[in-house]
Scaffold this motif. Structure first.
Motif, PDB file in Angstrom:
ATOM      1  N   PHE A   1      29.569  33.126  39.138  1.00  0.00           N
ATOM      2  CA  PHE A   1      30.361  32.239  38.197  1.00  0.00           C
ATOM      3  C   PHE A   1      29.432  31.182  37.799  1.00  0.00           C
ATOM      4  CE2 PHE A   1      33.677  29.195  36.658  1.00  0.00           C
ATOM      5  CZ  PHE A   1      34.194  30.042  35.536  1.00  0.00           C
ATOM      6  N   ARG A   2      29.537  30.803  36.304  1.00  0.00           N
ATOM      7  CA  ARG A   2      28.644  29.473  35.894  1.00  0.00           C
ATOM      8  C   ARG A   2      29.807  28.597  35.308  1.00  0.00           C
ATOM      9  NH1 ARG A   2      23.282  30.448  35.266  1.00  0.00           N
ATOM     10  NH2 ARG A   2      23.383  28.620  33.720  1.00  0.00           N
ATOM     11  N   MET A   3      29.702  27.365  36.127  1.00  0.00           N
ATOM     12  CA  MET A   3      30.750  26.460  35.466  1.00  0.00           C
ATOM     13  C   MET A   3      29.795  25.551  34.241  1.00  0.00           C
ATOM     14  SD  MET A   3      32.693  24.980  38.644  1.00  0.00           S
ATOM     15  CE  MET A   3      34.145  24.499  37.692  1.00  0.00           C
ATOM     16  N   GLU A   4      30.258  25.955  32.894  1.00  0.00           N
ATOM     17  CA  GLU A   4      29.856  25.143  31.692  1.00  0.00           C
ATOM     18  C   GLU A   4      30.611  24.929  30.856  1.00  0.00           C
ATOM     19  OE1 GLU A   4      26.774  28.073  30.833  1.00  0.00           O
ATOM     20  OE2 GLU A   4      28.207  29.587  30.571  1.00  0.00           O
ATOM     21  N   GLU A   5      30.221  23.874  30.029  1.00  0.00           N
ATOM     22  CA  GLU A   5      31.170  23.447  29.100  1.00  0.00           C
ATOM     23  C   GLU A   5      31.506  24.774  27.943  1.00  0.00           C
ATOM     24  OE1 GLU A   5      33.182  20.215  27.746  1.00  0.00           O
ATOM     25  OE2 GLU A   5      31.495  20.434  29.425  1.00  0.00           O
ATOM     26  N   GLY A   6      32.889  24.523  27.588  1.00  0.00           N
ATOM     27  CA  GLY A   6      33.330  25.431  26.711  1.00  0.00           C
ATOM     28  C   GLY A   6      34.028  26.631  27.273  1.00  0.00           C
TER      29      GLY A   6
ATOM     30  N   ILE B   1      26.362  25.403  38.875  1.00  0.00           N
ATOM     31  CA  ILE B   1      26.883  24.087  37.833  1.00  0.00           C
ATOM     32  C   ILE B   1      25.892  24.103  36.929  1.00  0.00           C
ATOM     33  CG2 ILE B   1      27.521  21.919  38.052  1.00  0.00           C
ATOM     34  CD1 ILE B   1      29.387  24.001  39.787  1.00  0.00           C
ATOM     35  N   SER B   2      26.134  24.288  35.655  1.00  0.00           N
ATOM     36  CA  SER B   2      25.408  24.165  34.741  1.00  0.00           C
ATOM     37  C   SER B   2      25.062  22.671  34.084  1.00  0.00           C
ATOM     38  CB  SER B   2      25.816  24.891  33.370  1.00  0.00           C
ATOM     39  OG  SER B   2      25.838  26.285  33.591  1.00  0.00           O
ATOM     40  N   THR B   3      23.803  22.457  33.648  1.00  0.00           N
ATOM     41  CA  THR B   3      23.615  21.312  32.978  1.00  0.00           C
ATOM     42  C   THR B   3      24.645  20.456  31.946  1.00  0.00           C
ATOM     43  OG1 THR B   3      22.313  22.002  31.336  1.00  0.00           O
ATOM     44  CG2 THR B   3      21.230  21.570  33.163  1.00  0.00           C
TER      45      THR B   3
ATOM     46  N   GLU C   1      37.554  22.298  41.952  1.00  0.00           N
ATOM     47  CA  GLU C   1      38.376  22.865  42.978  1.00  0.00           C
ATOM     48  C   GLU C   1      39.359  23.944  42.861  1.00  0.00           C
ATOM     49  OE1 GLU C   1      39.900  19.830  45.517  1.00  0.00           O
ATOM     50  OE2 GLU C   1      37.848  19.322  46.471  1.00  0.00           O
ATOM     51  N   SER C   2      40.007  23.942  41.733  1.00  0.00           N
ATOM     52  CA  SER C   2      40.896  24.897  41.158  1.00  0.00           C
ATOM     53  C   SER C   2      40.435  26.204  40.310  1.00  0.00           C
ATOM     54  CB  SER C   2      41.997  24.115  40.230  1.00  0.00           C
ATOM     55  OG  SER C   2      41.132  23.711  39.128  1.00  0.00           O
ATOM     56  N   THR C   3      39.087  26.022  40.004  1.00  0.00           N
ATOM     57  CA  THR C   3      38.529  27.220  39.273  1.00  0.00           C
ATOM     58  C   THR C   3      38.246  28.249  40.110  1.00  0.00           C
ATOM     59  OG1 THR C   3      37.763  25.562  37.656  1.00  0.00           O
ATOM     60  CG2 THR C   3      36.724  27.739  37.729  1.00  0.00           C
ATOM     61  N   VAL C   4      37.727  27.841  41.298  1.00  0.00           N
ATOM     62  CA  VAL C   4      37.135  29.106  42.127  1.00  0.00           C
ATOM     63  C   VAL C   4      37.662  28.814  43.729  1.00  0.00           C
ATOM     64  CG1 VAL C   4      35.075  29.827  40.992  1.00  0.00           C
ATOM     65  CG2 VAL C   4      34.882  28.066  42.400  1.00  0.00           C
ATOM     66  N   ASP C   5      37.572  29.681  44.446  1.00  0.00           N
ATOM     67  CA  ASP C   5      37.948  29.671  45.877  1.00  0.00           C
ATOM     68  C   ASP C   5      36.783  29.415  46.581  1.00  0.00           C
ATOM     69  OD1 ASP C   5      38.836  29.924  48.510  1.00  0.00           O
ATOM     70  OD2 ASP C   5      39.457  32.010  48.167  1.00  0.00           O
ATOM     71  N   LEU C   6      36.570  28.056  46.947  1.00  0.00           N
ATOM     72  CA  LEU C   6      35.441  27.318  47.652  1.00  0.00           C
ATOM     73  C   LEU C   6      35.069  27.830  48.985  1.00  0.00           C
ATOM     74  CD1 LEU C   6      35.673  23.509  46.678  1.00  0.00           C
ATOM     75  CD2 LEU C   6      34.422  25.622  45.322  1.00  0.00           C
ATOM     76  N   SER C   7      36.289  28.431  49.686  1.00  0.00           N
ATOM     77  CA  SER C   7      36.078  28.894  50.970  1.00  0.00           C
ATOM     78  C   SER C   7      35.041  30.298  50.946  1.00  0.00           C
ATOM     79  CB  SER C   7      37.415  29.224  51.573  1.00  0.00           C
ATOM     80  OG  SER C   7      38.211  30.249  51.128  1.00  0.00           O
ATOM     81  N   ARG C   8      35.062  30.855  50.032  1.00  0.00           N
ATOM     82  CA  ARG C   8      34.231  32.098  49.715  1.00  0.00           C
ATOM     83  C   ARG C   8      32.804  31.983  49.329  1.00  0.00           C
ATOM     84  NH1 ARG C   8      37.759  36.488  50.930  1.00  0.00           N
ATOM     85  NH2 ARG C   8      39.802  35.837  51.963  1.00  0.00           N
ATOM     86  N   ILE C   9      32.664  30.937  48.843  1.00  0.00           N
ATOM     87  CA  ILE C   9      31.205  30.569  48.275  1.00  0.00           C
ATOM     88  C   ILE C   9      29.810  30.928  49.216  1.00  0.00           C
ATOM     89  CG2 ILE C   9      29.618  29.077  47.078  1.00  0.00           C
ATOM     90  CD1 ILE C   9      32.032  29.878  45.339  1.00  0.00           C
ATOM     91  N   ARG C  10      28.935  31.537  48.798  1.00  0.00           N
ATOM     92  CA  ARG C  10      27.899  31.934  49.754  1.00  0.00           C
ATOM     93  C   ARG C  10      26.510  31.072  48.988  1.00  0.00           C
ATOM     94  NH1 ARG C  10      27.234  37.749  52.356  1.00  0.00           N
ATOM     95  NH2 ARG C  10      29.158  38.020  53.400  1.00  0.00           N
ATOM     96  N   SER C  11      26.644  30.685  47.874  1.00  0.00           N
ATOM     97  CA  SER C  11      25.543  29.915  47.335  1.00  0.00           C
ATOM     98  C   SER C  11      26.171  28.984  46.029  1.00  0.00           C
ATOM     99  CB  SER C  11      24.541  30.848  47.108  1.00  0.00           C
ATOM    100  OG  SER C  11      24.755  31.620  45.685  1.00  0.00           O
ATOM    101  N   LEU C  12      25.552  27.809  46.237  1.00  0.00           N
ATOM    102  CA  LEU C  12      25.714  26.814  45.341  1.00  0.00           C
ATOM    103  C   LEU C  12      24.485  26.250  44.593  1.00  0.00           C
ATOM    104  CD1 LEU C  12      27.588  24.768  43.754  1.00  0.00           C
ATOM    105  CD2 LEU C  12      27.416  23.393  45.738  1.00  0.00           C
ATOM    106  N   THR C  13      24.338  26.522  43.301  1.00  0.00           N
ATOM    107  CA  THR C  13      23.061  26.040  42.761  1.00  0.00           C
ATOM    108  C   THR C  13      23.423  25.053  41.567  1.00  0.00           C
ATOM    109  OG1 THR C  13      22.237  28.458  43.042  1.00  0.00           O
ATOM    110  CG2 THR C  13      21.083  26.924  41.393  1.00  0.00           C
ATOM    111  N   VAL C  14      22.831  23.951  41.616  1.00  0.00           N
ATOM    112  CA  VAL C  14      23.193  22.843  40.458  1.00  0.00           C
ATOM    113  C   VAL C  14      21.838  22.711  39.891  1.00  0.00           C
ATOM    114  CG1 VAL C  14      23.798  20.635  40.446  1.00  0.00           C
ATOM    115  CG2 VAL C  14      24.823  21.735  42.409  1.00  0.00           C
ATOM    116  N   PHE C  15      22.268  22.613  38.396  1.00  0.00           N
ATOM    117  CA  PHE C  15      21.201  22.234  37.508  1.00  0.00           C
ATOM    118  C   PHE C  15      21.950  21.142  36.586  1.00  0.00           C
ATOM    119  CE2 PHE C  15      20.868  26.924  37.736  1.00  0.00           C
ATOM    120  CZ  PHE C  15      19.629  26.907  38.172  1.00  0.00           C
TER     121      PHE C  15
END
Length: 1117
Positions: free
Chosen positions: A652-657, A671-673, A683-697
């Motif tokens: 899942f990509r968190m991005e504007e729009g 996390i998109s630029t 915290e309300s968009t995804v279940d953070l307890s199941r995340i296996r990777s976090l990539t921040v741009f």
């Protein structure tokens, strides 16, 4: 979607099962007292894996959706099982007596979770038995035909026919098509969008038309049986021909033998103009067999073919057939006619591959063509019924009989594995030298296996930019048009062409869609910005999705997961090979196989995706022709990957729009630029307890690391802005973290001691940060395999502090003065830390602690000692799993060499600070690193590494890459014995005897890349001459800013494999005649200049030489 769900499910199960079977998991279960539950879960996961492996072999259209629901449940429980098993391993320690109460509570909690997990696994397993899912699971049978029809519609002109009909062009009548003038046999093939609905009525109206009845005396209507039966086919036609000419069928039916019937049939066909309707033709192979019985005798005969499949219909009419929309009886049905006969043939390898079926098809077609050449039909020998009953051995003998003494062309279309080719080629008889076998495949490795001669392998190329632009304009405007005269469209057209990347099908399909849209920039911009949604929802672009989807569907399941993972990275993002391989390994996508490490397996996966053209080698990959350093994904393939990964809740990509509605469980968060959300939205968009990777741009926010992320394996913050020291304080709570990258986070000066809690960490990358000293706790990371920490690797030999302060006044360069200034700056910064918010390197909140750490941990030590590379703590020799280590400053502490000596698995090592005090011991250490493949040695200033490397008596036998930065004066003697060396880079080496050095290097048989950087050679107005037979394998030559170099000469016969020359020099001092012999380099492809500021006479001279080269190399700047 079904293939994706199965592939993701299999990959997850592989990971869960692999860990459940490991010795670590067994020990965890033993210590926690849950051995029976662990054994049950392990065995059930193994059974589920077997269920999924069997799923492709069964098929029940009605239960496919139910089955896929179960597959997703298996996938989810496998995720949870692996997470829980890893979580339990955290509690594997030796508790002290004073922690006994809390330990007992923890064990009870673990036991309870294990019971719950067992219940879930058992329930999912029982659900399969209740619904009998595997036995009846499969994909819908119609899907393949549907996709084939969509693709063929784009290829064979259905889209053009539809558009013509929309513009009120008159629709054709079938009678008119039949009555068109011409003596040649004409085939008219019909296909309807709603299957058989309306087809029969339209054909019958034409069949019974008075003009048609008068024109064609011999008429027959035959429904094709399945399987096709030649005898029944001939008998049906003969009966109807008899009736048409007025012969009593009942009187003659029993009087004819098989041979007489064949003669009668041939007589009708040869002497009359006939009309034959073939109803319900479903395969092209059947058409090839039938066509032989209906030859072209120039009587103006017609064949009407009705097929439920558009591809079959179009192929029956010919490879270059035209499609027209016919007048129809109902608005619910659209019927298309294909006409104009042109011979075309190919044999597709069917899935699943069955050798016997392929041999049957070949024998039938060869038998048919043999009969066609004889001018008569042989019903008795090799007939279809007889062939159907033949075994494999009999078919091989019959194939040999048919081919013997003949010239033949056999096309095997879409070969998907080496095993298929081995099976097929092993069954072929010895072919005559005039025979040819043409194989098409999506994989380069298969092509190389099928043909040992490289000249027999042809790789289809994409269209060049200008050709692609012309095709797009012709499709959009229906004529050649200069887009440069439409500047408002030009920029959007360029973006469209970049997305299509030269693929003709994509250009034609998108061009056809835009042809019916307003020719305005806003419409084209909308398509560019929402290409993923358009592919998903726009039926006119379905052909692209279908065709590219076939490439994805052809991947084995382990490569599907690796490819979908590429959706994490932004559009047009160049992803380094290093980054992908380390991440795939950390995610469990690549696991140890026999004697291959996970990284080596991941390397194979990377190259396989390159060979299948699923990912593209980046244009930046120029260091060696033998190594691809980075890659990117075709924009349209990326859109396919995004669609499929989102369907599976994988990425899942968190991005504007983007919708901020709750997405539930996703495994990889990006996390998109352009994302500007807050903590609440995060915290309300995804279940953070199941995340296996976090990539921040882009920009970092403090809330992006959460205590809830207890199953996080990959934390990739490469290039993230605004990340400062205190944001990493709680990183030690991510106990399952395997991959941590802070590369190019420029205001990170310090790593917390809690880093030592990350016992599962395999990769730590802090290249490009300001960290000068690693915490001592790093020695606890016994699973660490990759440790890179450096800033300024490869700088000139100029002293680093002088390089930093060379523009300051002389008095300011005094170290006492610098130290005083640093203390003053520290006091100011601690009192007013907000001043540092204005720093161009940071857009984040630096607190007093961050400021103090930056001064005490970096600025003061650096300006006092002028040492950039990281100080490694004593004890890193305990990290036995390390295979990559650098950049280690040996000048900090000579004792670090003893630690390096214990790292016997090291494959890559980079060191600096070599001098005469530690040089001899360093040579001894290197000689003992038998696995070493890459070595970088750097030393700044005088005397550099001169005489420091001569003590290496026996260099590592597998050394492939060597980089030497610093004063050498002459090459060490042991270099001439590096028979496995592929890459060599020299910088600031100041080699005086350069002719002798070139002779030594020229004898290295495997050297593919040679780069000579600034001050690599020492001399005045000297010439480099490359002689014949020297550098037999060199493909890349780099000559960069070499002082005193007057000319470079390539003699005739020199460097036969050289493909690329990189050159940079002082623009005003480089004249014509600098290079000679470029025209004689037979493999040269590119000559690369670092800028466009060179003198015109020099550039023209190089261009003239390249123009004379038969290989047509290009000059790039």
């Amino acid at each position: 979607m079904e293939a994706t769900a199965l592939s993701v499910g299999k990959s997850v199960l592989d990971g869960a099962l692999g860990y459940a079977k490991s010795a670590v998991a067994e020990e965890v279960a033993l210590q926690l007292g849950v051995q029976r539950d662990h054994a049950f879960i392990r065995d059930e996961l193994e059974m589920m894996q077997s269920f999924l492996m069997a799923a492709h072999e069964d098929g029940d259209e009605h239960k496919a959706n139910v089955f896929m629901t179960w597959v997703k449940q298996v996938r989810d429980v496998a995720y949870d099982a692996e997470d829980c098993l890893h979580n339990f391993s955290v509690h594997l320690h030796k508790p002290s007596w004073w922690r006994l109460p809390s330990t007992l509570r923890e064990r009870r909690r673990v036991a309870k979770q294990m019971k719950e997990l067992r219940a879930r696994v058992e329930d999912v397993s029982q659900r399969n038995l209740r619904y009998q899912l595997v036995r009846s699971a499969g994909s819908k049978s119609g899907t393949g035909a549907e996709h084939s029809s969509i693709t063929a519609a784009a290829i064979f002109g259905i889209d053009d026919a539809r558009r013509a009909a929309r513009h009120d062009k008159p629709k054709e009548d079938l009678v008119d098509l039949i009555n068109q003038e011409g003596e040649d046999l004409r085939v008219i093939a019909l296909w309807g969008t709603s299957g058989d609905l309306g087809l029969t009525s339209i054909i019958n109206m034409a069949y019974e038309n008075p003009d048609i009845r008068k024109k064609f005396i011999c008429r027959a209507w035959v429904r094709i049986s399945h399987p096709f039966n030649a005898n029944d086919f001939i008998q049906s036609i003969v009966k109807q021909f008899r009736s048409a000419v007025g012969i009593d069928i009942l009187l003659l039916e029993s009087e004819k033998t098989g041979k007489e019937l064949a003669q009668e049939f041939t007589g009708y066909i040869n002497d009359n103009s006939y009309l034959v309707v073939l109803n319900d033709l479903t395969t092209f192979e059947d058409w090839k067999g039938i066509k032989a019985y209906l030859p072209n005798h120039k009587k103006g005969s017609r064949i009407i073919v009705s097929s439920p499949q558009v591809k079959v219909a179009s192929l029956c009419a010919g490879q270059e057939s035209h499609a027209l929309e016919l007048k129809q009886l109902s608005a619910d049905q659209t019927i298309y006619a294909f006409y104009e006969k042109i011979v075309s043939y190919k044999e597709s390898v069917m899935r699943p591959f069955i050798l016997k079926d392929l041999l049957k098809s070949l024998v039938m077609q060869l038998n048919t063509q043999s009969s066609e050449k004889k001018g008569a039909i042989d019903f008795m020998h090799g007939g279809r019924n007889m062939i159907e009953t033949m075994g494999t051995e009999a078919l091989i003998k019959e194939l040999a009989r048919l081919i013997e003494g003949k010239k033949c062309l056999i096309i095997l279309d879409d070969l998907s594995s080496i095993a298929e080719w081995d099976n097929i080629s092993g069954s072929f008889p010895k072919l005559d030298s005039s025979c040819r076998v043409l194989v098409t495949t999506r994989e380069e490795s298969i092509a190389k296996h099928c043909s040992e001669k490289l000249e027999n392998i042809y790789k289809l190329s994409v269209l060049k930019y200008e050709d692609a632009k012309e095709l797009l304009t012709r499709k959009v405007f229906k004529e050649a048009k200069d887009l440069d005269k439409h500047p408002e469209l030009m920029e959007e057209a360029r973006k469209i062409l970049n997305k299509c990347n030269g693929l003709p099908l994509a250009i034609v399909t998108i061009g056809g869609f835009l042809a019916n849209q307003p020719k305005v920039a806003v419409v084209w911009r909308k398509l560019n910005e929402h290409i993923s949604a358009e592919l998903e929802m726009n039926p006119e672009l379905e052909a692209i999705k279908t065709m590219l989807g076939k490439s994805y569907d052809g991947l084995p399941y382990h490569l599907k997961s690796c490819f979908l993972y590429m959706s994490i990275f932004p559009e047009d993002h160049k992803v380094s090979r290093r980054r992908l391989i380390q991440r795939w390994s950390a995610e469990g996508y690549a696991r140890e196989i026999r004697d291959k490490s996970p990284q080596e397996v991941a390397e194979n996966y990377f190259m396989e995706l390159i060979q299948r053209s699923m990912i593209l080698p980046s244009q930046l990959s120029v260091n060696s022709r033998k190594v691809i350093d980075s890659c990117q994904v075709h924009d349209l393939m990326r859109a396919i990957g995004i669609s499929k990964s989102e369907e599976e809740k994988l990425i899942f990509r968190m991005e504007e729009g983007r919708s901020s509605n709750n997405q539930g469980i996703v495994r990889h968060l990006v996390i998109s630029t352009n994302w500007e959300g807050d903590k609440s939205e995060f915290e309300s968009t995804v279940d953070l307890s199941r995340i296996r990777s976090l990539t921040v741009f882009g920009k970092w926010r403090p809330f992006l690391i959460s205590d809830k992320m207890r199953f996080l394996r990959v934390l990739d913050l490469e290039g993230t802005s605004g990340l400062v020291n205190h944001h990493l304080e709680h990183i030690g709570k991510l106990l399952l973290l395997r991959y941590l990258s802070l590369r190019d986070c420029k205001v990170i000066f310090h790593l917390p001691d809690s880093l030592g809690n990350l016992k599962q960490l395999e990769t730590l990358d802090i290249v490009g940060t300001m960290v000068l000293k690693l915490p001592k706790t790093i020695t606890k990371l016994r699973k660490l395999q990759y440790l890179r920490a450096s800033k300024g690797v490869g700088m000139n030999d100029e002293d680093a502090s002088e390089h930093t302060f060379r523009d300051l006044p002389q008095v300011s360069r005094n170290r006492a003065c610098i130290f005083t200034l640093c203390l003053l700056g520290l006091c100011v910064a601690c009192c007013v830390p907000h001043l540092f918010k204005e720093s161009p390197e940071s857009d984040s909140e630096m607190n007093r602690h961050d400021v103090c750490t930056s001064f005490c941990g970096f600025f003061i030590p650096f300006y006092v000692t002028s040492k950039f590379p990281v100080h490694m703590p004593r004890g890193i020799g305990k990290l036995k799993a390390l295979h990559t280590l650098g950049l280690v400053n040996l000048a900090w502490d000579k004792a670090i060499l003893q630690d390096i000596k214990r790292l016997t698995q090291l494959r890559k090592l980079a060191v600096t600070g070599i001098n005469k005090k530690n040089g001899q011991e360093f040579c001894s250490v290197v000689a003992n690193l038998n696995c070493l493949e890459s070595l970088l040695v750097q030393s700044r200033g005088y005397p550099g590494i001169c005489d420091c490397l001569d003590g290496i008596s026996s260099p590592p036998k597998n050394l492939q890459s060597l980089k030497l930065y610093g004063d050498l004066a002459k090459l060490p003697r042991w270099i001439e014995g590096l028979h496995t060396l592929v890459k060599l880079t020299l910088r600031s080496s100041r080699i005086l005897e350069y002719d002798e050095a070139m002779q030594v290097l020229g004898k290295l048989q495997n050297l593919a890349s040679l780069r000579l950087w600034a001050k690599a050679l020492q001399g005045e107005d000297f010439c480099l001459t490359f002689h014949p037979e020297a550098f037999p394998s060199l493909t890349v030559l780099g000559l960069n800013d070499i002082d005193g170099l007057r000319s470079v000469e390539f003699e005739e016969g020199a460097m036969l494999q050289l493909e690329r020359v990189d050159f940079s020099g002082r623009h005003g001092q480089v004249n014509a005649g600098m290079f000679s012999g470029l025209a004689a380099l037979p493999s040269l492809r590119e000559f690369m200049l670092d800028s466009d500021k060179y003198k015109e006479d020099f550039v023209k001279d190089v261009q003239a030489q390249l123009a004379q080269n038969p290989n047509a190399p290009v000059l790039k700047r």
